[in-house]
Enzyme design. Structure first.
Site, mmCIF file in Angstrom:
data_model
loop_
_atom_site.group_PDB
_atom_site.id
_atom_site.type_symbol
_atom_site.label_atom_id
_atom_site.label_comp_id
_atom_site.label_asym_id
_atom_site.label_seq_id
_atom_site.Cartn_x
_atom_site.Cartn_y
_atom_site.Cartn_z
ATOM 1 N N CYS A 1 60.779 39.252 -40.855
ATOM 2 C CA CYS A 1 61.352 38.099 -40.149
ATOM 3 C C CYS A 1 61.006 36.795 -40.840
ATOM 4 O O CYS A 1 61.797 35.853 -40.818
ATOM 5 C CB CYS A 1 60.870 38.076 -38.710
ATOM 6 S SG CYS A 1 59.092 38.020 -38.571
ATOM 7 N N GLU B 1 71.319 36.171 -41.424
ATOM 8 C CA GLU B 1 70.126 36.944 -41.766
ATOM 9 C C GLU B 1 70.572 38.283 -42.359
ATOM 10 O O GLU B 1 71.244 39.070 -41.690
ATOM 11 C CB GLU B 1 69.278 37.185 -40.513
ATOM 12 C CG GLU B 1 67.984 37.909 -40.829
ATOM 13 C CD GLU B 1 67.168 38.268 -39.588
ATOM 14 O OE1 GLU B 1 67.734 38.797 -38.628
ATOM 15 O OE2 GLU B 1 65.948 38.028 -39.612
ATOM 16 N N GLU C 1 60.603 36.829 -30.261
ATOM 17 C CA GLU C 1 60.422 36.580 -31.696
ATOM 18 C C GLU C 1 61.637 37.175 -32.378
ATOM 19 O O GLU C 1 61.783 38.396 -32.449
ATOM 20 C CB GLU C 1 59.132 37.226 -32.205
ATOM 21 C CG GLU C 1 57.906 36.495 -31.710
ATOM 22 C CD GLU C 1 56.605 37.071 -32.209
ATOM 23 O OE1 GLU C 1 56.626 37.925 -33.119
ATOM 24 O OE2 GLU C 1 55.570 36.673 -31.674
ATOM 25 N N LYS D 1 58.449 50.104 -25.487
ATOM 26 C CA LYS D 1 59.667 50.784 -25.948
ATOM 27 C C LYS D 1 59.810 50.462 -27.436
ATOM 28 O O LYS D 1 60.245 49.384 -27.806
ATOM 29 C CB LYS D 1 60.875 50.242 -25.166
ATOM 30 C CG LYS D 1 62.033 51.212 -24.988
ATOM 31 C CD LYS D 1 62.688 51.680 -26.277
ATOM 32 C CE LYS D 1 63.609 50.663 -26.891
ATOM 33 N NZ LYS D 1 64.046 51.042 -28.251
HETATM 34 P P1 NAD Z 1 67.041 44.943 -32.634
HETATM 35 O O1 NAD Z 1 67.166 43.685 -31.837
HETATM 36 O O2 NAD Z 1 68.237 45.714 -32.966
HETATM 37 O O3 NAD Z 1 66.072 45.963 -31.882
HETATM 38 C C1 NAD Z 1 64.768 45.610 -31.505
HETATM 39 C C2 NAD Z 1 64.366 46.418 -30.296
HETATM 40 O O4 NAD Z 1 65.194 46.052 -29.205
HETATM 41 C C3 NAD Z 1 64.548 47.921 -30.478
HETATM 42 O O5 NAD Z 1 63.469 48.584 -29.863
HETATM 43 C C4 NAD Z 1 65.838 48.200 -29.732
HETATM 44 O O6 NAD Z 1 65.928 49.507 -29.237
HETATM 45 C C5 NAD Z 1 65.734 47.205 -28.595
HETATM 46 N N1 NAD Z 1 67.001 46.836 -27.969
HETATM 47 C C6 NAD Z 1 68.232 46.805 -28.517
HETATM 48 N N2 NAD Z 1 69.146 46.435 -27.601
HETATM 49 C C7 NAD Z 1 68.482 46.221 -26.443
HETATM 50 C C8 NAD Z 1 68.861 45.807 -25.145
HETATM 51 N N3 NAD Z 1 70.133 45.553 -24.831
HETATM 52 N N4 NAD Z 1 67.908 45.681 -24.209
HETATM 53 C C9 NAD Z 1 66.614 45.920 -24.491
HETATM 54 N N5 NAD Z 1 66.189 46.323 -25.701
HETATM 55 C C10 NAD Z 1 67.110 46.465 -26.673
HETATM 56 O O7 NAD Z 1 66.213 44.514 -33.929
HETATM 57 P P2 NAD Z 1 65.850 45.447 -35.173
HETATM 58 O O8 NAD Z 1 67.097 45.656 -35.946
HETATM 59 O O9 NAD Z 1 65.053 46.608 -34.706
HETATM 60 O O10 NAD Z 1 64.844 44.517 -35.984
HETATM 61 C C11 NAD Z 1 65.242 43.577 -36.916
HETATM 62 C C12 NAD Z 1 65.264 42.184 -36.315
HETATM 63 O O11 NAD Z 1 63.979 41.864 -35.794
HETATM 64 C C13 NAD Z 1 65.569 41.107 -37.332
HETATM 65 O O12 NAD Z 1 66.491 40.197 -36.794
HETATM 66 C C14 NAD Z 1 64.229 40.433 -37.551
HETATM 67 O O13 NAD Z 1 64.298 39.094 -37.992
HETATM 68 C C15 NAD Z 1 63.626 40.550 -36.209
HETATM 69 N N6 NAD Z 1 62.176 40.406 -36.294
HETATM 70 C C16 NAD Z 1 61.614 39.236 -35.858
HETATM 71 C C17 NAD Z 1 60.245 39.054 -35.966
HETATM 72 C C18 NAD Z 1 59.614 37.750 -35.523
HETATM 73 O O14 NAD Z 1 58.408 37.709 -35.392
HETATM 74 N N7 NAD Z 1 60.378 36.691 -35.306
HETATM 75 C C19 NAD Z 1 59.447 40.057 -36.506
HETATM 76 C C20 NAD Z 1 60.052 41.239 -36.949
HETATM 77 C C21 NAD Z 1 61.420 41.400 -36.834
#
Ligand code: NAD
Length: 525
Positions: A308, A403, A274, A195
């Site tokens: 991240c 963040e 992550e 997804k």
């Molecule tokens: P997000 O958590 O909003 O979304 C990530 C994914 O989760 C999307 O596909 C979204 O549709 C899905 N999602 C959202 N709510 C959900 C739920 N209730 N159940 C299941 N899936 C759900 O994150 P984002 O805004 O897309 O990405 C940015 C974040 O990702 C930042 O916090 C960044 O630090 C983090 N990130 C972490 C790493 C790492 O390796 N630690 C790498 C890249 C990004």
């Protein structure tokens, strides 16, 4: 939104990307090997962060779509789990070949869809292919275990794929991150339901096309990889709740990780998270300051700061604070903010107006809390923002705790090692830490005490695939990379085989009946 003020480019990339965009079909799910619409028929637009034009649309996945995908993954698992490691290696290398063959297309579409500068997206496909090759080569030995002999027994362990897994990815560098999760899952023998993020769904389709064509060519059934587009609260949630999905590999925000943990509780999902970071880069006054400057600037302003592992807090020893922050500010002001498809561009537009609003809200927050905006601090129209440096920040300010996930750096002064460590550890996150010093003992001491899953000493983030990748505290659970990935996607089984010499207690033979012990004793008399 007016587009006249937005950065323009005449580079040939623009023409190439326009041709690719014109050819983009409305996206579809991949369910059990078939490209499909959502059962509800609803769609959402995928929008170009540069000018808010619509690139394409994607089906909005429902619980029913997820169910179809999970069932297909479940059925395909019965076949894929029995495909030999050597064959999985061959097929994953074929996928890597397919990625490399479409590298330009992947780079251009990723840049169009995310707003990430093309100079960084050029490596998106290369790195994605590397991920597949790395785990491909480990597929034949993924199931290997240990021999643990005991008196009277041979114990041996083996690893078996856990089953169909859900992979949920964010929008910042979607192609590379998807391969980082999907490649080890497939190498382990798991099947996948992916997804992708709703704000950048385009390249997930390219990846699915490449994988599906390799599996088809090999005569394997559909369903080894499935793709369901959609929103987190609907498609994502349904995936984490589905009983046939054995584990969820998630990359995204910390709060979403908490939701997923709750959603997965009823079906006892194994989770790998992550999550976010507020990573410190600590610069001591004895460091090679020229190199430190390059690394500090690179790790916050590359990839639009939407990264991240970005070093979003720079902790600088007080004696060099003014000069070092002045040098960062100069670099930030010189940064080429521009059209993402222009190879000269260093910082492109942020992903989405909602995210841009979040990032720029910290400009006000910094002013309100009494920090100084030493560079940037302006919205530039559309999703463009100026690379920003806050100075004079205190560790308890929101700009030092939260963040921001944009090209925004918070500089904090410290006097000695103890204070630097307290500030570095004084946040809820613990993903990465960067340390600049030429004092060897201090480097080791600090690296061991800083609360982070990964520490780089005198370096920016340099990837090495066998090393563990992941965070502590609110930055994550579990590790990727090398064998760590297999620990997540596989179950370890122990098999104990008696050599026939051990004694088994005899129950239910009645009082006064001879026991094994009493017989032994008799024989010994
Ligand atoms: P997000 O958590 O909003 O979304 C990530 C994914 O989760 C999307 O596909 C979204 O549709 C899905 N999602 C959202 N709510 C959900 C739920 N209730 N159940 C299941 N899936 C759900 O994150 P984002 O805004 O897309 O990405 C940015 C974040 O990702 C930042 O916090 C960044 O630090 C983090 N990130 C972490 C790493 C790492 O390796 N630690 C790498 C890249 C990004």
């Amino acid at each position: 939104m007016t587009t006249t003020m937005l950065p323009q480019t005449t580079h040939p990339n623009l023409e190439k990307a326009a041709q690719l965009a014109a050819k983009l079909q409305p996206l579809r799910h991949l369910l059990g090997g078939h490209w499909a619409e959502s059962e509800g028929g609803e769609r959402f637009d995928s929008v170009n962060p540069h000018d808010a034009s619509v690139l394409t649309s994607a089906p909005s996945g429902t619980a029913g779509d997820i169910d179809r995908a999970a069932r297909a993954a479940h059925d395909a698992f019965q076949i894929w789990r029995n495909v030999s490691g050597a064959e999985r290696r061959r097929l994953l290398h074929r996928i890597a070949d397919g990625i490399e063959a479409r590298a330009d297309e992947i780079a251009l579409l990723e840049s169009l869809d995310t707003g990430q500068a093309i100079r960084f997206m050029k490596s998106a496909a290369t790195r994605g292919a590397e991920n597949f090759r790395f785990f491909a080569d480990r597929a034949p030995s993924a199931g290997d275990g240990q021999s643990l002999p005991a008196p009277g027994f041979i114990n041996y362990t083996l690893r078996q794929p856990i089953g169909p897994v859900g992979v949920i990815t964010p929008w910042n560098t979607p192609f590379m991150l998807s391969t980082w999760k999907i490649a080890p899952a497939l190498a382990a023998g798991c099947t996948v339901v992916h997804k992708p993020a709703e704000w950048s769904p385009v390249t997930a389709t390219l990846l699915a096309e490449i994988m599906q064509s390799v599996f088809e060519e090999a005569g394997l059934p559909g369903g080894i990889v499935n793709l369901v587009h959609g929103y987190g609260e609907s498609a994502g949630k349904a995936l984490t709740e589905h009983p046939l999905i054995q584990a969820v590999a998630f990359v995204g925000e910390t709060t979403t990780g908490s939701h997923i943990m709750r959603q997965g509780a009823d079906t006892l999902k194994r989770v790998h998270f992550e999550l976010g970071g507020k990573n410190p880069v600590v610069v001591f006054d004895d460091a090679d300051l020229d190199k430190a400057l390059d690394a500090v600037v690179f790790m916050i302003y590359s990839l639009n700061g939407e990264r991240c592992t970005s070093s979003s807090r720079v902790l600088i020893q007080s004696g060099i604070y003014d000069e070092f922050t002045a040098r960062i500010a100069e670099r930030a002001r010189n940064m080429r903010v521009g059209h993402p498809l222009d190879p000269a561009t260093e910082v492109g537009p942020l992903i989405h107006p909602r995210h841009t609003g979040k990032v720029t809200s910290y400009f006000d927050s910094a002013r309100d809390e009494g920090a100084t905006i030493a560079a940037g601090g302006e919205a530039r129209g559309g999703n463009y923002v100026s690379p920003t440096l806050f100075t004079g920040a205190r560790a308890d300010m929101r700009i030092a705790q939260e963040e921001i996930f944009g090209p925004v750096l918070t500089a904090i002064s410290f006097t000695d090692e103890a204070e630097a460590l307290a500030i570095a550890n004084g946040v809820r996150y613990g993903l990465a830490a960067y340390l600049w010093t030429n004092d060897l003992t201090r480097a080791h001491r600090f690296a061991q005490q800083v609360e982070a899953g990964m520490v780089w000493v005198n370096s920016e983030n340099v990837r090495h695939l066998p090393t563990p990748f992941g965070g502590v505290k609110n930055s994550g659970i579990g590790r990727d990379g090398g064998d760590h990935s297999f620990e997540f996607y596989m179950e370890t089984k122990n098999i104990a085989i008696s050599l026939g010499t051990h004694k088994t207690a005899r129950l239910g033979v009645g009082e006064g009946q001879p026991t094994r012990d009493s017989v032994d004793k008799k024989l010994a008399e």
